[in-house]
Design a protein around this motif. Structure first.
Motif, short mmCIF file in Angstrom:
data_model
loop_
_atom_site.label_atom_id
_atom_site.label_comp_id
_atom_site.label_asym_id
_atom_site.label_seq_id
_atom_site.Cartn_x
_atom_site.Cartn_y
_atom_site.Cartn_z
N GLY A 12 -1.85 5.88 2.39
CA GLY A 12 -1.58 5.31 3.72
C GLY A 12 -2.79 5.23 4.63
N LYS A 13 -4.00 5.34 4.06
CA LYS A 13 -5.22 5.30 4.88
C LYS A 13 -5.32 3.98 5.66
CE LYS A 13 -7.98 5.81 1.30
NZ LYS A 13 -6.99 5.86 0.19
N GLY A 14 -5.16 2.87 4.95
CA GLY A 14 -5.30 1.56 5.60
C GLY A 14 -4.21 1.33 6.64
N ARG A 36 -13.81 -6.31 -1.24
CA ARG A 36 -12.93 -7.44 -1.61
C ARG A 36 -13.39 -8.74 -0.95
NH1 ARG A 36 -9.43 -3.25 -2.07
NH2 ARG A 36 -9.04 -3.16 0.16
N MET A 53 -14.24 -2.47 -9.81
CA MET A 53 -12.95 -2.41 -9.10
C MET A 53 -11.80 -2.83 -10.03
SD MET A 53 -14.22 -3.72 -5.39
CE MET A 53 -12.68 -3.63 -4.51
N VAL A 64 -22.48 1.17 -1.97
CA VAL A 64 -21.59 1.42 -0.81
C VAL A 64 -22.33 2.14 0.31
CG1 VAL A 64 -19.27 1.26 -1.74
CG2 VAL A 64 -20.54 3.31 -2.12
N GLY A 85 -11.68 5.04 3.19
CA GLY A 85 -12.13 4.82 1.81
C GLY A 85 -13.60 5.14 1.60
N PHE A 86 -14.24 5.71 2.57
CA PHE A 86 -15.63 6.18 2.48
C PHE A 86 -15.74 7.44 3.31
CE2 PHE A 86 -19.97 6.78 3.68
CZ PHE A 86 -20.71 6.38 2.58
N ARG A 123 4.34 3.52 -4.08
CA ARG A 123 3.77 2.80 -2.93
C ARG A 123 2.85 1.68 -3.38
NH1 ARG A 123 2.09 7.13 1.73
NH2 ARG A 123 4.09 8.20 1.89
N ARG A 127 3.20 -2.56 -3.07
CA ARG A 127 2.39 -3.02 -1.92
C ARG A 127 2.12 -4.53 -2.00
NH1 ARG A 127 -3.24 -0.28 -0.58
NH2 ARG A 127 -3.68 -0.77 -2.75
N SER A 136 -0.95 -4.69 5.59
CA SER A 136 -0.36 -4.17 4.36
C SER A 136 1.15 -3.97 4.53
CB SER A 136 -1.05 -2.83 4.06
OG SER A 136 -0.48 -2.20 2.97
N TYR A 137 1.92 -4.38 3.52
CA TYR A 137 3.38 -4.23 3.53
C TYR A 137 3.81 -3.52 2.25
CZ TYR A 137 3.25 -7.73 7.21
OH TYR A 137 2.98 -8.39 8.37
N ARG A 160 -2.60 -6.92 -4.94
CA ARG A 160 -3.97 -6.68 -5.37
C ARG A 160 -4.04 -6.54 -6.89
NH1 ARG A 160 -6.39 -2.02 -1.49
NH2 ARG A 160 -7.09 -1.22 -3.51
N ASP A 162 -5.81 -4.59 -8.59
CA ASP A 162 -5.88 -3.18 -9.04
C ASP A 162 -4.59 -2.42 -8.72
OD1 ASP A 162 -6.34 -3.08 -6.31
OD2 ASP A 162 -8.07 -1.74 -6.42
N SER A 200 8.07 8.84 7.48
CA SER A 200 7.92 7.44 7.92
C SER A 200 6.48 7.21 8.39
CB SER A 200 8.89 7.13 9.05
OG SER A 200 8.48 7.83 10.21
P1 AP5 Z 1 -9.65 0.79 -1.46
O1 AP5 Z 1 -9.30 -0.56 -1.02
O2 AP5 Z 1 -10.29 1.73 -0.49
O3 AP5 Z 1 -8.36 1.42 -2.11
P2 AP5 Z 1 -7.78 2.91 -2.18
O4 AP5 Z 1 -8.55 4.04 -1.59
O5 AP5 Z 1 -7.50 3.03 -3.60
O6 AP5 Z 1 -6.69 2.91 -1.17
P3 AP5 Z 1 -5.61 1.86 -1.02
O7 AP5 Z 1 -6.08 0.73 -0.16
O8 AP5 Z 1 -5.07 1.48 -2.36
O9 AP5 Z 1 -4.47 2.72 -0.30
P4 AP5 Z 1 -4.31 3.24 1.19
O10 AP5 Z 1 -4.47 4.71 1.21
O11 AP5 Z 1 -5.12 2.44 2.16
O12 AP5 Z 1 -2.76 2.93 1.37
P5 AP5 Z 1 -1.99 1.80 2.20
O13 AP5 Z 1 -2.07 2.11 3.66
O14 AP5 Z 1 -2.41 0.44 1.78
O15 AP5 Z 1 -10.62 0.74 -2.72
C1 AP5 Z 1 -10.39 -0.17 -3.79
C2 AP5 Z 1 -11.54 -0.07 -4.78
O16 AP5 Z 1 -12.79 -0.40 -4.11
C3 AP5 Z 1 -11.80 1.32 -5.37
O17 AP5 Z 1 -10.95 1.57 -6.49
C4 AP5 Z 1 -13.27 1.22 -5.74
O18 AP5 Z 1 -13.44 0.50 -6.92
C5 AP5 Z 1 -13.85 0.41 -4.60
N1 AP5 Z 1 -14.34 1.25 -3.50
C6 AP5 Z 1 -13.86 1.27 -2.21
N2 AP5 Z 1 -14.53 2.16 -1.47
C7 AP5 Z 1 -15.45 2.74 -2.30
C8 AP5 Z 1 -16.42 3.74 -2.11
N3 AP5 Z 1 -16.58 4.39 -0.94
N4 AP5 Z 1 -17.18 4.08 -3.18
C9 AP5 Z 1 -17.06 3.46 -4.38
N5 AP5 Z 1 -16.13 2.51 -4.63
C10 AP5 Z 1 -15.34 2.14 -3.58
O19 AP5 Z 1 -0.50 2.10 1.73
C11 AP5 Z 1 -0.10 1.84 0.39
C12 AP5 Z 1 1.33 1.28 0.37
O20 AP5 Z 1 2.23 2.29 0.85
C13 AP5 Z 1 1.54 0.07 1.30
O21 AP5 Z 1 2.44 -0.80 0.67
C14 AP5 Z 1 2.16 0.66 2.57
O22 AP5 Z 1 3.00 -0.27 3.24
C15 AP5 Z 1 2.96 1.83 1.99
N6 AP5 Z 1 3.05 2.97 2.90
C16 AP5 Z 1 2.10 3.41 3.78
N7 AP5 Z 1 2.54 4.50 4.43
C17 AP5 Z 1 3.78 4.76 3.94
C18 AP5 Z 1 4.76 5.76 4.23
N8 AP5 Z 1 4.54 6.71 5.13
N9 AP5 Z 1 5.92 5.73 3.53
C19 AP5 Z 1 6.15 4.76 2.61
N10 AP5 Z 1 5.29 3.77 2.31
C20 AP5 Z 1 4.10 3.78 2.98
#
Ligand code: AP5
Length: 214
Positions: A12-14, A36, A53, A64, A85-86, A123, A127, A136-137, A160, A162, A200
């Motif tokens: 849920g970072k984003g 991206r 990725m 990065v 994510g960093f 999740r 997504r 994000s949804y 996405r 991935d 939530s």
């Molecule tokens: P990146 O885009 O950063 O992906 P990630 O860290 O894998 O995180 P996500 O975006 O997948 O998840 P999130 O935590 O943001 O969750 P979200 O809010 O969307 O990185 C992608 C790739 O880029 C990496 O694999 C790597 O290759 C590269 N990369 C990026 N940064 C890098 C770095 N620093 N170094 C090296 N490589 C790097 O929520 C997820 C879902 O859950 C959504 O559908 C949302 O609606 C739902 N949700 C959110 N909160 C809740 C809740 N409370 N209850 C139920 N559902 C929920």
């Protein structure tokens, strides 16, 4: 406010960063979004990043780190920022400290969002992201009003590459091996705040703001 949102893919970072930047009026800096965008524009960075990725692997540190060093020096970061994510490795965290020290600054909060793997997989497989504004949804937990259409800008929603289950599993493994050690790193600096990430979206925002406003 200078904060890091730390946590595994899908915690849920984003989602939370987008809410917090409205409250605290600071930019969200998401390396995943920047990469991206580079892929979509077919820049040399994007071409190099894509092969990592697509496999769920981390993009090499030096790429990065260079992105972040440039981004933190932009004028909109003067009042603070939220990193999403960093850093993702100890080398990235050390480079961040060095860059900030050169600017006379430090990270204040590392908000570590904790969610178990079974929930993360649910999740991420559900997504959907807006192609136009990046909102994000989730098909079940946070659905748009109209199927596959963004509530905010009417853009088209997509999945996405991935976010397929096999790639998700490799991203979770990479998180455990390379990113989870940052929890001890920041605990040692006394700036780590664990946040229960199940509940939530609003409940989690309240927990995060509770730490920041304390
Ligand atoms: P990146 O885009 O950063 O992906 P990630 O860290 O894998 O995180 P996500 O975006 O997948 O998840 P999130 O935590 O943001 O969750 P979200 O809010 O969307 O990185 C992608 C790739 O880029 C990496 O694999 C790597 O290759 C590269 N990369 C990026 N940064 C890098 C770095 N620093 N170094 C090296 N490589 C790097 O929520 C997820 C879902 O859950 C959504 O559908 C949302 O609606 C739902 N949700 C959110 N909160 C809740 C809740 N409370 N209850 C139920 N559902 C929920």
């Amino acid at each position: 406010m200078r904060a890091i949102l730390l946590g595994p893919p899908g915690c849920g970072k984003g989602t939370q960063a987008k809410i917090l930047i409205d409250t605290y009026r600071v930019p969200q800096i998401a390396t995943g979004d920047i990469l991206r965008e580079a892929i979509a524009q077919e820049t040399p960075l994007g071409v190099e990043a894509q092969s990592y990725m697509d496999k769920g692997l981390l993009v090499p540190d030096q790429l990065v780190i260079k992105i972040i060093e440039g981004r933190l020096k932009q004028a909109d970061c003067e009042s603070g920022f939220i990193l999403d994510g960093f850093p993702r490795t100890i080398a990235q965290a050390e480079a961040l400290d060095t860059t900030l020290a050169g600017m006379g600054l430090k990270i204040e909060y590392v908000l570590s969002i904790e969610v178990d793997d079974a929930e993360l997989i649910k999740r991420l497989t559900g997504r959907r992201i807006c192609r136009a504004c990046g909102e994000s949804y989730h098909m079940a937990f946070n659905p748009p009003h109209k199927k596959d259409i963004c509530d905010s800008c009417q853009g088209e929603l997509y999945q996405r590459d991935d976010d397929k289950e096999t790639t998700i599993r490799s991203r979770l493994k990479v998180y455990e091996e390379q990113t989870a050690p940052l929890i001890a790193f920041y605990t040692g600096k006394k700036i780590l705040y664990p946040i229960k990430g199940v509940g939530s979206i609003e409940e989690i925002t309240t927990r995060l703001k509770g730490v920041i406003n304390a």
